[in-house]
Design an enzyme around this catalytic site. Structure first.
Site, PDB file in Angstrom:
ATOM      1  N   ASP A  16       0.829  -1.207   0.000  1.00 24.38           N
ATOM      2  CA  ASP A  16       0.000   0.000   0.000  1.00 24.38           C
ATOM      3  C   ASP A  16       0.861   1.253   0.000  1.00 24.38           C
ATOM      4  O   ASP A  16       1.961   1.270   0.570  1.00 24.38           O
ATOM      5  CB  ASP A  16      -0.902  -0.022   1.245  1.00 24.38           C
ATOM      6  CG  ASP A  16      -2.011   1.005   1.165  1.00 24.38           C
ATOM      7  OD1 ASP A  16      -2.375   1.426   0.059  1.00 24.38           O
ATOM      8  OD2 ASP A  16      -2.532   1.395   2.238  1.00 24.38           O
ATOM      9  N   GLY A  17       0.349   2.311  -0.635  1.00 26.54           N
ATOM     10  CA  GLY A  17       0.993   3.611  -0.542  1.00 26.54           C
ATOM     11  C   GLY A  17       1.698   4.081  -1.798  1.00 26.54           C
ATOM     12  O   GLY A  17       2.385   5.111  -1.774  1.00 26.54           O
ATOM     13  N   GLY A  19       0.429   5.459  -4.512  1.00 28.75           N
ATOM     14  CA  GLY A  19      -0.089   6.758  -4.933  1.00 28.75           C
ATOM     15  C   GLY A  19       0.371   7.887  -4.028  1.00 28.75           C
ATOM     16  O   GLY A  19       0.742   8.977  -4.502  1.00 28.75           O
ATOM     17  N   HIS A  33       3.392   3.403  -8.848  1.00 29.63           N
ATOM     18  CA  HIS A  33       3.189   1.990  -9.172  1.00 29.63           C
ATOM     19  C   HIS A  33       4.444   1.404  -9.821  1.00 29.63           C
ATOM     20  O   HIS A  33       4.830   0.255  -9.539  1.00 29.63           O
ATOM     21  CB  HIS A  33       1.992   1.825 -10.106  1.00 29.63           C
ATOM     22  CG  HIS A  33       0.688   2.231  -9.477  1.00 29.63           C
ATOM     23  ND1 HIS A  33       0.287   1.776  -8.227  1.00 29.63           N
ATOM     24  CD2 HIS A  33      -0.307   3.039  -9.924  1.00 29.63           C
ATOM     25  CE1 HIS A  33      -0.894   2.293  -7.938  1.00 29.63           C
ATOM     26  NE2 HIS A  33      -1.278   3.058  -8.941  1.00 29.63           N
ATOM     27  N   TRP A  65     -10.947  -2.304  -9.504  1.00 30.99           N
ATOM     28  CA  TRP A  65     -11.500  -1.982 -10.816  1.00 30.99           C
ATOM     29  C   TRP A  65     -12.245  -0.651 -10.805  1.00 30.99           C
ATOM     30  O   TRP A  65     -12.493  -0.065 -11.871  1.00 30.99           O
ATOM     31  CB  TRP A  65     -12.459  -3.083 -11.274  1.00 30.99           C
ATOM     32  CG  TRP A  65     -11.811  -4.413 -11.470  1.00 30.99           C
ATOM     33  CD1 TRP A  65     -11.979  -5.532 -10.698  1.00 30.99           C
ATOM     34  CD2 TRP A  65     -10.880  -4.792 -12.489  1.00 30.99           C
ATOM     35  NE1 TRP A  65     -11.216  -6.569 -11.165  1.00 30.99           N
ATOM     36  CE2 TRP A  65     -10.533  -6.146 -12.280  1.00 30.99           C
ATOM     37  CE3 TRP A  65     -10.312  -4.112 -13.573  1.00 30.99           C
ATOM     38  CZ2 TRP A  65      -9.647  -6.828 -13.096  1.00 30.99           C
ATOM     39  CZ3 TRP A  65      -9.412  -4.786 -14.388  1.00 30.99           C
ATOM     40  CH2 TRP A  65      -9.094  -6.125 -14.158  1.00 30.99           C
ATOM     41  N   LEU A 127      11.059 -20.858  -3.545  1.00 35.14           N
ATOM     42  CA  LEU A 127      10.028 -19.951  -3.041  1.00 35.14           C
ATOM     43  C   LEU A 127       8.769 -20.035  -3.891  1.00 35.14           C
ATOM     44  O   LEU A 127       8.840 -20.048  -5.125  1.00 35.14           O
ATOM     45  CB  LEU A 127      10.562 -18.515  -3.075  1.00 35.14           C
ATOM     46  CG  LEU A 127       9.545 -17.393  -2.831  1.00 35.14           C
ATOM     47  CD1 LEU A 127       9.108 -17.373  -1.367  1.00 35.14           C
ATOM     48  CD2 LEU A 127      10.134 -16.038  -3.243  1.00 35.14           C
ATOM     49  N   ARG A 184       1.456  -4.817   6.323  1.00 32.33           N
ATOM     50  CA  ARG A 184       0.826  -3.788   5.496  1.00 32.33           C
ATOM     51  C   ARG A 184       1.667  -2.519   5.589  1.00 32.33           C
ATOM     52  O   ARG A 184       2.017  -2.054   6.671  1.00 32.33           O
ATOM     53  CB  ARG A 184      -0.599  -3.483   5.943  1.00 32.33           C
ATOM     54  CG  ARG A 184      -1.219  -2.390   5.057  1.00 32.33           C
ATOM     55  CD  ARG A 184      -2.677  -2.195   5.267  1.00 32.33           C
ATOM     56  NE  ARG A 184      -3.196  -1.244   4.273  1.00 32.33           N
ATOM     57  CZ  ARG A 184      -4.424  -1.233   3.811  1.00 32.33           C
ATOM     58  NH1 ARG A 184      -5.302  -2.123   4.242  1.00 32.33           N
ATOM     59  NH2 ARG A 184      -4.808  -0.355   2.908  1.00 32.33           N
ATOM     60  N   LEU A 191      -7.024  -4.961   7.146  1.00 33.69           N
ATOM     61  CA  LEU A 191      -6.704  -6.023   6.204  1.00 33.69           C
ATOM     62  C   LEU A 191      -7.293  -5.778   4.816  1.00 33.69           C
ATOM     63  O   LEU A 191      -6.856  -6.397   3.844  1.00 33.69           O
ATOM     64  CB  LEU A 191      -7.190  -7.371   6.743  1.00 33.69           C
ATOM     65  CG  LEU A 191      -6.418  -7.907   7.950  1.00 33.69           C
ATOM     66  CD1 LEU A 191      -7.019  -9.221   8.415  1.00 33.69           C
ATOM     67  CD2 LEU A 191      -4.942  -8.095   7.608  1.00 33.69           C
TER      68      LEU A 191
END
Length: 245
Positions: A16-17, A19, A33, A65, A127, A184, A191
């Site tokens: 997250d983050g 933007g 991104h 979306w 992995l 996060r 979540l």
């Protein structure tokens, strides 16, 4: 602390983050991104180096979306570019790719690439990189419930046979152990419809860093935090129990 002594089997990350990282620097969101893809590569390298067995990345949620079309198109482009550019290297590094999420409404040029990544790497033993794409946990749970309901209606399964184990077999993550640690980034503490069933006993860690700033050092610090935690899975610490007698 030597985190290699207590490395989690499965780490999941809500990336997250992007933007906000871009906005703080005066860049368009798309730049965040793109920088975030570099952080993905670093996280995969660290997980592989430390012997983490499963790394799940929340790449695109079923709710994403609703974002502006230009941003969605850029995210799709980045995903396709990542697979085309990195698949060969991941395969050489013995990484197995697994995709979770709904597949019925994916863009026509994305699903074949995801399926190719899974097929190409299916026999690898290193992995396992789990990419949560078009994923939403409530949708996943609803789809699992529909499958079980259909089997009951067809007389193939009794209601009494619907146990937590039977339910888990119908989830996208069947065959993947539940996450030991969910991270996060960006300081948000929720979540956001990610692995709700699987997170029952996961350790949660919320860190202030935006995802593009997620580095090897950030990952190592998160693993150190995990290593200091005591996991009881609903039980009682034997030492504490002895003291309380």
């Amino acid at each position: 602390m030597d985190v290699t002594r207590r490395v989690p089997e499965h780490v999941a990350i809500i990336m997250d983050g992007n933007g906000r990282w871009a906005k703080m620097r005066g860049y368009p969101r798309t730049m965040g991104h793109r920088k975030g893809v570099e952080a993905v590569r670093e996280a995969v390298r660290v997980a592989g180096d430390l012997g983490i067995s499963y790394l799940t990345l929340f790449a695109f949620s079923s709710e994403n979306w609703t974002r502006p079309e230009t941003e969605v198109n850029d995210l799709m482009g980045l995903l396709k570019a990542f697979i085309r550019r990195d698949l060969a290297e991941l395969h050489r590094e013995n990484v197995r790719i697994r995709i979770i999420g709904a597949r019925d409404n994916m863009p026509g040029d994305v699903l074949p690439l995801l399926l190719e990544a899974e097929e190409t790497t299916k026999d690898n033993s290193g992995l396992t990189l789990v990419i949560a794409f078009n994923y939403g946990s409530r949708d996943e749970i609803a789809r699992a419930a529909r499958k079980l309901a259909a089997r009951v209606a067809a007389g193939e399964l009794s209601v009494e046979a619907i146990t937590p184990v039977a339910f888990a077999r119908e989830l996208d993550t069947f065959g993947i152990p539940d996450p030991d640690l969910i991270i996060r980034t960006s300081g948000e503490e929720r979540l956001s419809n990610f692995l709700l069933w699987q997170a029952a006993y996961a350790e949660l860690l919320f860190i202030p860093d935006f995802w593009p700033d997620f580095s090897r050092e950030t990952f190592m610090a998160a693993l150190e935090s995990f290593a200091r935690r005591e996991r009881r899975f609903g039980g009682v610490d034997p030492v504490a129990a002895a003291v309380s007698r």
